[in-house]
Motif scaffolding. Structure first.
Motif, short mmCIF file in Angstrom:
data_model
loop_
_atom_site.label_atom_id
_atom_site.label_comp_id
_atom_site.label_asym_id
_atom_site.label_seq_id
_atom_site.Cartn_x
_atom_site.Cartn_y
_atom_site.Cartn_z
N ILE A 94 1.25 -1.44 0.12
CA ILE A 94 0.25 -0.09 0.38
C ILE A 94 0.68 1.14 0.16
O ILE A 94 0.45 2.14 -0.81
CB ILE A 94 -0.78 0.09 1.42
N PHE B 280 -8.34 -2.27 0.01
CA PHE B 280 -7.81 -3.36 0.10
C PHE B 280 -7.95 -4.09 2.02
O PHE B 280 -8.33 -5.36 1.97
CB PHE B 280 -6.47 -2.74 0.95
N ASN C 246 -9.53 -7.65 3.02
CA ASN C 246 -8.13 -8.40 3.47
C ASN C 246 -8.32 -8.54 5.00
O ASN C 246 -7.75 -8.65 5.72
CB ASN C 246 -6.23 -7.94 3.35
N VAL D 25 -4.67 -3.20 6.84
CA VAL D 25 -3.87 -2.97 5.82
C VAL D 25 -2.54 -2.72 6.27
O VAL D 25 -1.49 -2.32 6.12
CB VAL D 25 -4.00 -0.91 5.86
N CYS E 230 -0.88 -9.13 -0.77
CA CYS E 230 -0.87 -8.09 -0.82
C CYS E 230 -0.64 -6.97 -2.06
O CYS E 230 -1.20 -6.46 -2.31
CB CYS E 230 -0.91 -8.22 0.21
N ASP F 299 -3.34 -6.97 -4.75
CA ASP F 299 -4.83 -6.55 -4.24
C ASP F 299 -3.82 -5.42 -4.18
O ASP F 299 -4.51 -4.01 -5.33
CB ASP F 299 -4.37 -6.71 -2.64
N ALA F 300 -2.89 -4.41 -3.69
CA ALA F 300 -2.66 -2.85 -4.32
C ALA F 300 -2.74 -2.54 -5.57
O ALA F 300 -2.76 -1.28 -6.19
CB ALA F 300 -1.42 -3.30 -3.64
#
Length: 130
Positions: A58, A86, A90, A93, A113, A116-117
């Motif tokens: 992120i 996010f 999930n 963060v 992750c 996703d980011a």
């Protein structure tokens, strides 16, 4: 979208930290070369300084948004949208929570992750791509 996600995961598997993997995949949006981006993001691995805070993937997305956007307000709203999506997917963060450091329950592996980011970042950079 999937192509950038897999490029980012490939970088992660080649030794980039999560922030580097995401950010370096978007150098074209950020307007800088990969070597510079890799240096800018080198401190953000394992939740910034290895303290397992905010997810590095992120953080990498936020750096790209800051470089790509011309307006601070847009950048703040864009990273908020990335973080919200996010967290909805999930449950957190925070790196140590995602990894299950204290709970023993892994919410999301690092590669996912990163994926996703990248997905959520790309939606902010190119909202018409959906």
């Amino acid at each position: 979208m999937e192509q950038r996600s897999e490029e980012a995961v490939k970088r992660k598997k080649c030794g980039y930290n999560c922030a580097q993997a995401v950010a370096c995949t978007f150098c074209d949006y950020a307007g800088i070369d990969e070597d510079t981006m890799r240096k800018i993001t080198q401190a953000f691995g394992v939740g910034m300084g290895t303290l397992e805070g905010n997810c590095g993937a992120i953080t990498g997305a936020g750096i790209v948004l800051g470089l790509a956007n011309k307006e601070q307000r847009k950048t703040v709203w864009d990273i908020r949208a990335v973080m919200t999506a996010f967290k909805q997917r999930n449950g957190s963060v925070t790196c140590k929570e995602l990894k299950g450091v204290h709970s023993g329950v892994v919410l999301r592996e690092c590669d996912d992750c990163v994926r996703d980011a990248v997905e959520f970042l790309e939606k902010q950079l190119d909202p018409d791509s959906e």
